[in-house]
Design a protein around this motif. Structure first.
Motif, PDB file in Angstrom:
ATOM      1  N   THR A   1       0.893  -1.272  -0.002  1.00 23.60           N
ATOM      2  CA  THR A   1       0.280  -0.012  -0.216  1.00 23.60           C
ATOM      3  C   THR A   1       0.930   1.035   0.415  1.00 23.60           C
ATOM      4  N   ASP A   2       0.258   2.089  -0.853  1.00 25.10           N
ATOM      5  CA  ASP A   2       1.238   3.404   0.096  1.00 25.10           C
ATOM      6  C   ASP A   2       1.196   3.952   0.715  1.00 25.10           C
ATOM      7  N   ARG A   3       2.313   4.919   1.186  1.00 26.44           N
ATOM      8  CA  ARG A   3       2.360   4.929   2.490  1.00 26.44           C
ATOM      9  C   ARG A   3       1.220   6.611   2.691  1.00 26.44           C
ATOM     10  N   LYS A   4       0.501   6.384   3.893  1.00 26.34           N
ATOM     11  CA  LYS A   4      -0.987   7.150   4.202  1.00 26.34           C
ATOM     12  C   LYS A   4      -0.960   7.854   5.426  1.00 26.34           C
ATOM     13  N   SER A   5      -1.295   8.520   5.792  1.00 26.37           N
ATOM     14  CA  SER A   5      -1.306   9.298   7.372  1.00 26.37           C
ATOM     15  C   SER A   5      -2.838   8.409   7.534  1.00 26.37           C
ATOM     16  N   ILE A   6      -3.251   8.356   8.737  1.00 26.44           N
ATOM     17  CA  ILE A   6      -4.703   7.555   8.947  1.00 26.44           C
ATOM     18  C   ILE A   6      -5.295   7.480  10.267  1.00 26.44           C
ATOM     19  N   ILE A   7      -6.306   7.629   9.627  1.00 27.47           N
ATOM     20  CA  ILE A   7      -6.774   8.152  12.095  1.00 27.47           C
ATOM     21  C   ILE A   7      -7.955   7.178  11.577  1.00 27.47           C
ATOM     22  N   ARG A   8      -7.777   5.509  12.382  1.00 22.91           N
ATOM     23  CA  ARG A   8      -9.026   4.428  12.207  1.00 22.91           C
ATOM     24  C   ARG A   8      -9.117   4.050  13.755  1.00 22.91           C
ATOM     25  N   ASN A   9     -10.484   3.059  13.128  1.00 17.71           N
ATOM     26  CA  ASN A   9     -10.825   2.505  14.757  1.00 17.71           C
ATOM     27  C   ASN A   9     -10.714   1.060  14.736  1.00 17.71           C
ATOM     28  N   ILE A  10     -10.494   0.589  15.795  1.00 21.40           N
ATOM     29  CA  ILE A  10      -9.492  -0.881  16.007  1.00 21.40           C
ATOM     30  C   ILE A  10     -10.580  -1.943  15.284  1.00 21.40           C
ATOM     31  N   VAL A  11     -11.976  -1.788  15.105  1.00 20.55           N
ATOM     32  CA  VAL A  11     -13.129  -2.707  14.487  1.00 20.55           C
ATOM     33  C   VAL A  11     -13.307  -2.551  13.160  1.00 20.55           C
ATOM     34  N   GLU A  12     -12.109  -1.476  12.873  1.00 25.10           N
ATOM     35  CA  GLU A  12     -12.253  -1.734  10.706  1.00 25.10           C
ATOM     36  C   GLU A  12     -10.924  -2.654  10.124  1.00 25.10           C
ATOM     37  N   GLU A  13     -10.076  -3.391  11.263  1.00 28.27           N
ATOM     38  CA  GLU A  13      -9.234  -3.962  11.416  1.00 28.27           C
ATOM     39  C   GLU A  13     -10.142  -5.871  11.162  1.00 28.27           C
ATOM     40  N   PRO A  14      -9.092  -6.708  10.666  1.00 26.26           N
ATOM     41  CA  PRO A  14     -10.229  -7.454  11.009  1.00 26.26           C
ATOM     42  C   PRO A  14      -9.193  -9.001  11.984  1.00 26.26           C
ATOM     43  N   TRP A  15      -9.381  -9.721  13.016  1.00 25.88           N
ATOM     44  CA  TRP A  15      -8.746 -10.327  13.196  1.00 25.88           C
ATOM     45  C   TRP A  15      -8.508 -11.522  12.319  1.00 25.88           C
ATOM     46  N   GLN A  16      -6.852 -11.710  12.539  1.00 28.89           N
ATOM     47  CA  GLN A  16      -5.730 -12.647  12.392  1.00 28.89           C
ATOM     48  C   GLN A  16      -5.400 -13.960  12.729  1.00 28.89           C
ATOM     49  N   GLU A  17      -5.161 -14.629  12.796  1.00 33.50           N
ATOM     50  CA  GLU A  17      -4.170 -15.998  13.219  1.00 33.50           C
ATOM     51  C   GLU A  17      -2.623 -15.973  12.350  1.00 33.50           C
ATOM     52  N   PHE A  18      -2.150 -15.245  12.405  1.00 29.44           N
ATOM     53  CA  PHE A  18      -1.095 -15.269  12.022  1.00 29.44           C
ATOM     54  C   PHE A  18      -0.202 -16.580  11.701  1.00 29.44           C
ATOM     55  N   PRO A  19       0.745 -16.684  11.118  1.00 35.85           N
ATOM     56  CA  PRO A  19       1.911 -17.761  10.741  1.00 35.85           C
ATOM     57  C   PRO A  19       2.641 -18.251  12.095  1.00 35.85           C
ATOM     58  N   ALA A  20       2.134 -19.317  12.716  1.00 35.36           N
ATOM     59  CA  ALA A  20       3.366 -19.869  14.178  1.00 35.36           C
ATOM     60  C   ALA A  20       2.466 -19.081  15.044  1.00 35.36           C
ATOM     61  N   HIS A  21       1.112 -18.882  15.007  1.00 32.98           N
ATOM     62  CA  HIS A  21       0.246 -18.661  15.647  1.00 32.98           C
ATOM     63  C   HIS A  21      -0.680 -19.764  16.484  1.00 32.98           C
ATOM     64  N   PHE A  22      -1.084 -20.145  17.529  1.00 30.73           N
ATOM     65  CA  PHE A  22      -1.467 -21.204  17.567  1.00 30.73           C
ATOM     66  C   PHE A  22      -2.774 -21.202  18.911  1.00 30.73           C
ATOM     67  N   GLY A  23      -3.814 -22.177  18.255  1.00 37.44           N
ATOM     68  CA  GLY A  23      -5.233 -21.754  20.028  1.00 37.44           C
ATOM     69  C   GLY A  23      -5.446 -20.513  20.287  1.00 37.44           C
ATOM     70  N   GLY A  24      -6.147 -19.841  19.246  1.00 36.70           N
ATOM     71  CA  GLY A  24      -6.727 -18.590  19.421  1.00 36.70           C
ATOM     72  C   GLY A  24      -5.723 -18.198  19.668  1.00 36.70           C
TER      73      GLY A  24
END
Length: 121
Positions: free
Chosen positions: A2-25
């Protein structure tokens, strides 16, 4: 990327993810990252781990990390030494330090992780 940009976001806008090597919730929201803001020098995440969730032991070649525990308790291993971590603890992980975190408590373990620079592998 993504192009670099200044932003204001609310935490609910980003989905939960289970990244690689992370387990059990072991869930995280990548709030500031190359994919979300084009950031090059910072990765800022909030994570929440269910009881028994963990990230496997790993090492970063050049990245520095700060973990800030917001709620709950767990076990943090750094270079073979394990310590209880809980609300208001701040942990600095130097490059080359093997580390992992596990929720060994009774409720959710919630923490912020700040990593810089983003790419080290």
């Amino acid at each position: 990327m993504t192009d670099r940009k200044s932003i204001i976001r609310n935490i609910v806008e980003e989905p939960w993810q289970e990244f690689p090597a992370h387990f059990g919730g072991a869930l995280s929201k990548a709030l500031v990252a190359p994919a979300t803001t084009g950031s090059r020098l910072m990765d800022y995440r909030i994570s929440t781990y269910a009881p028994m969730a963990y990230v496997e032991r790993h090492v970063h070649k050049v990245q520095e990390q700060v973990y800030h525990i917001l709620d709950g308790e767990g076990l943090m291993e750094i270079d073979g030494k394990t310590r209880v971590v809980r609300k208001n603890d701040v942990i600095f992980i130097a490059p080359g330090s093997w580390h992992s975190i596990t929720n060994s408590g009774l409720g959710q373990l919630t923490f912020i992780v700040v990593t810089t620079p983003v790419s080290d592998e």
